[in-house]
Motif scaffolding. Sequence first.
Motif, PDB file in Angstrom:
ATOM      1  N   ASN A   3      62.610  14.935  33.933  1.00  0.00           N
ATOM      2  CA  ASN A   3      63.678  15.931  33.829  1.00  0.00           C
ATOM      3  C   ASN A   3      64.837  15.687  34.783  1.00  0.00           C
ATOM      4  O   ASN A   3      65.856  16.365  34.694  1.00  0.00           O
ATOM      5  CB  ASN A   3      63.104  17.341  34.048  1.00  0.00           C
ATOM      6  CG  ASN A   3      62.239  17.769  32.893  1.00  0.00           C
ATOM      7  OD1 ASN A   3      62.593  17.592  31.741  1.00  0.00           O
ATOM      8  ND2 ASN A   3      61.088  18.317  33.203  1.00  0.00           N
ATOM      9  N   PHE A   4      64.710  14.716  35.678  1.00  0.00           N
ATOM     10  CA  PHE A   4      65.786  14.414  36.606  1.00  0.00           C
ATOM     11  C   PHE A   4      66.814  13.496  35.958  1.00  0.00           C
ATOM     12  O   PHE A   4      66.463  12.557  35.246  1.00  0.00           O
ATOM     13  CB  PHE A   4      65.253  13.726  37.871  1.00  0.00           C
ATOM     14  CG  PHE A   4      64.774  14.683  38.922  1.00  0.00           C
ATOM     15  CD1 PHE A   4      65.658  15.276  39.805  1.00  0.00           C
ATOM     16  CD2 PHE A   4      63.428  14.990  39.016  1.00  0.00           C
ATOM     17  CE1 PHE A   4      65.215  16.157  40.777  1.00  0.00           C
ATOM     18  CE2 PHE A   4      62.971  15.883  39.984  1.00  0.00           C
ATOM     19  CZ  PHE A   4      63.870  16.466  40.857  1.00  0.00           C
ATOM     20  N   ILE A  29      66.046   5.889  45.438  1.00  0.00           N
ATOM     21  CA  ILE A  29      66.674   4.714  44.821  1.00  0.00           C
ATOM     22  C   ILE A  29      65.762   4.125  43.753  1.00  0.00           C
ATOM     23  O   ILE A  29      66.210   3.769  42.665  1.00  0.00           O
ATOM     24  CB  ILE A  29      67.030   3.646  45.891  1.00  0.00           C
ATOM     25  CG1 ILE A  29      68.251   4.078  46.676  1.00  0.00           C
ATOM     26  CG2 ILE A  29      67.261   2.278  45.265  1.00  0.00           C
ATOM     27  CD1 ILE A  29      69.539   4.166  45.882  1.00  0.00           C
ATOM     28  N   MET A  30      64.473   4.037  44.047  1.00  0.00           N
ATOM     29  CA  MET A  30      63.532   3.498  43.059  1.00  0.00           C
ATOM     30  C   MET A  30      63.504   4.371  41.807  1.00  0.00           C
ATOM     31  O   MET A  30      63.521   3.859  40.678  1.00  0.00           O
ATOM     32  CB  MET A  30      62.133   3.371  43.658  1.00  0.00           C
ATOM     33  CG  MET A  30      61.992   2.229  44.621  1.00  0.00           C
ATOM     34  SD  MET A  30      60.288   1.921  45.159  1.00  0.00           S
ATOM     35  CE  MET A  30      59.931   3.397  46.092  1.00  0.00           C
ATOM     36  N   LEU A  31      63.475   5.685  42.000  1.00  0.00           N
ATOM     37  CA  LEU A  31      63.476   6.583  40.850  1.00  0.00           C
ATOM     38  C   LEU A  31      64.781   6.471  40.072  1.00  0.00           C
ATOM     39  O   LEU A  31      64.775   6.464  38.830  1.00  0.00           O
ATOM     40  CB  LEU A  31      63.243   8.027  41.292  1.00  0.00           C
ATOM     41  CG  LEU A  31      61.869   8.354  41.869  1.00  0.00           C
ATOM     42  CD1 LEU A  31      61.808   9.831  42.273  1.00  0.00           C
ATOM     43  CD2 LEU A  31      60.768   8.038  40.890  1.00  0.00           C
ATOM     44  N   SER A  32      65.892   6.349  40.777  1.00  0.00           N
ATOM     45  CA  SER A  32      67.194   6.192  40.118  1.00  0.00           C
ATOM     46  C   SER A  32      67.221   4.919  39.276  1.00  0.00           C
ATOM     47  O   SER A  32      67.728   4.915  38.152  1.00  0.00           O
ATOM     48  CB  SER A  32      68.317   6.131  41.162  1.00  0.00           C
ATOM     49  OG  SER A  32      68.390   7.314  41.887  1.00  0.00           O
ATOM     50  N   ASN A  33      66.679   3.853  39.830  1.00  0.00           N
ATOM     51  CA  ASN A  33      66.625   2.592  39.088  1.00  0.00           C
ATOM     52  C   ASN A  33      65.785   2.725  37.826  1.00  0.00           C
ATOM     53  O   ASN A  33      66.134   2.161  36.786  1.00  0.00           O
ATOM     54  CB  ASN A  33      66.090   1.467  39.974  1.00  0.00           C
ATOM     55  CG  ASN A  33      67.105   1.013  40.995  1.00  0.00           C
ATOM     56  OD1 ASN A  33      68.304   1.205  40.827  1.00  0.00           O
ATOM     57  ND2 ASN A  33      66.620   0.418  42.074  1.00  0.00           N
ATOM     58  N   MET A  34      64.709   3.472  37.906  1.00  0.00           N
ATOM     59  CA  MET A  34      63.875   3.684  36.722  1.00  0.00           C
ATOM     60  C   MET A  34      64.647   4.433  35.642  1.00  0.00           C
ATOM     61  O   MET A  34      64.564   4.102  34.457  1.00  0.00           O
ATOM     62  CB  MET A  34      62.591   4.432  37.091  1.00  0.00           C
ATOM     63  CG  MET A  34      61.612   3.604  37.890  1.00  0.00           C
ATOM     64  SD  MET A  34      60.173   4.545  38.439  1.00  0.00           S
ATOM     65  CE  MET A  34      59.385   4.934  36.900  1.00  0.00           C
ATOM     66  N   VAL A  35      65.413   5.446  36.043  1.00  0.00           N
ATOM     67  CA  VAL A  35      66.218   6.210  35.090  1.00  0.00           C
ATOM     68  C   VAL A  35      67.254   5.289  34.439  1.00  0.00           C
ATOM     69  O   VAL A  35      67.435   5.311  33.214  1.00  0.00           O
ATOM     70  CB  VAL A  35      66.905   7.412  35.783  1.00  0.00           C
ATOM     71  CG1 VAL A  35      67.961   8.041  34.895  1.00  0.00           C
ATOM     72  CG2 VAL A  35      65.870   8.455  36.187  1.00  0.00           C
ATOM     73  N   SER A  54      72.150  12.652  44.218  1.00  0.00           N
ATOM     74  CA  SER A  54      72.370  13.753  45.153  1.00  0.00           C
ATOM     75  C   SER A  54      71.215  13.879  46.142  1.00  0.00           C
ATOM     76  O   SER A  54      71.425  14.067  47.339  1.00  0.00           O
ATOM     77  CB  SER A  54      72.552  15.055  44.385  1.00  0.00           C
ATOM     78  OG  SER A  54      72.680  16.144  45.248  1.00  0.00           O
ATOM     79  N   LEU A  55      69.996  13.746  45.648  1.00  0.00           N
ATOM     80  CA  LEU A  55      68.826  13.795  46.523  1.00  0.00           C
ATOM     81  C   LEU A  55      68.836  12.640  47.511  1.00  0.00           C
ATOM     82  O   LEU A  55      68.466  12.792  48.677  1.00  0.00           O
ATOM     83  CB  LEU A  55      67.538  13.786  45.694  1.00  0.00           C
ATOM     84  CG  LEU A  55      67.250  15.058  44.915  1.00  0.00           C
ATOM     85  CD1 LEU A  55      66.118  14.834  43.918  1.00  0.00           C
ATOM     86  CD2 LEU A  55      66.922  16.204  45.854  1.00  0.00           C
ATOM     87  N   PHE A  56      69.287  11.468  47.051  1.00  0.00           N
ATOM     88  CA  PHE A  56      69.405  10.311  47.934  1.00  0.00           C
ATOM     89  C   PHE A  56      70.348  10.616  49.096  1.00  0.00           C
ATOM     90  O   PHE A  56      70.053  10.322  50.253  1.00  0.00           O
ATOM     91  CB  PHE A  56      69.904   9.097  47.144  1.00  0.00           C
ATOM     92  CG  PHE A  56      70.303   7.937  48.003  1.00  0.00           C
ATOM     93  CD1 PHE A  56      69.349   7.067  48.501  1.00  0.00           C
ATOM     94  CD2 PHE A  56      71.636   7.720  48.326  1.00  0.00           C
ATOM     95  CE1 PHE A  56      69.706   6.001  49.302  1.00  0.00           C
ATOM     96  CE2 PHE A  56      72.011   6.656  49.130  1.00  0.00           C
ATOM     97  CZ  PHE A  56      71.046   5.793  49.612  1.00  0.00           C
ATOM     98  N   LYS A  57      71.478  11.231  48.780  1.00  0.00           N
ATOM     99  CA  LYS A  57      72.465  11.547  49.817  1.00  0.00           C
ATOM    100  C   LYS A  57      71.927  12.544  50.833  1.00  0.00           C
ATOM    101  O   LYS A  57      72.320  12.527  51.991  1.00  0.00           O
ATOM    102  CB  LYS A  57      73.737  12.093  49.180  1.00  0.00           C
ATOM    103  CG  LYS A  57      74.517  11.045  48.430  1.00  0.00           C
ATOM    104  CD  LYS A  57      75.753  11.647  47.790  1.00  0.00           C
ATOM    105  CE  LYS A  57      76.519  10.610  47.002  1.00  0.00           C
ATOM    106  NZ  LYS A  57      77.699  11.204  46.351  1.00  0.00           N
ATOM    107  N   LYS A  58      71.016  13.416  50.401  1.00  0.00           N
ATOM    108  CA  LYS A  58      70.455  14.435  51.282  1.00  0.00           C
ATOM    109  C   LYS A  58      69.196  13.961  52.025  1.00  0.00           C
ATOM    110  O   LYS A  58      68.664  14.684  52.863  1.00  0.00           O
ATOM    111  CB  LYS A  58      70.102  15.683  50.477  1.00  0.00           C
ATOM    112  CG  LYS A  58      71.295  16.378  49.867  1.00  0.00           C
ATOM    113  CD  LYS A  58      70.846  17.537  49.002  1.00  0.00           C
ATOM    114  CE  LYS A  58      71.999  18.142  48.237  1.00  0.00           C
ATOM    115  NZ  LYS A  58      71.558  19.186  47.305  1.00  0.00           N
TER     116      LYS A  58
END
Length: 54
Positions: free
Chosen positions: A14-15, A37-43, A22-26
């Motif tokens: 759901n992300f 970053i790993m989750l972002s890459n998966m998306v 945004s979560l990375f920045k926080k």
Amino acid sequence: MENENNEIYDIFLNFTYSQLKSLFKKAKSKEEQDFYIMLSNMVLQKEQEKVIGK
């Protein structure tokens, strides 16, 4: 335990990339940044597969 794993996966699905960015920045630590970053890459990979498949 299997049900809990599915819940984590469902939450991840759901992300959006923007939300993860945004979560990375926080993030409060390098380890937490690496995680997002790993989750972002998966998306991004999922989105690329959709585009390539079309």
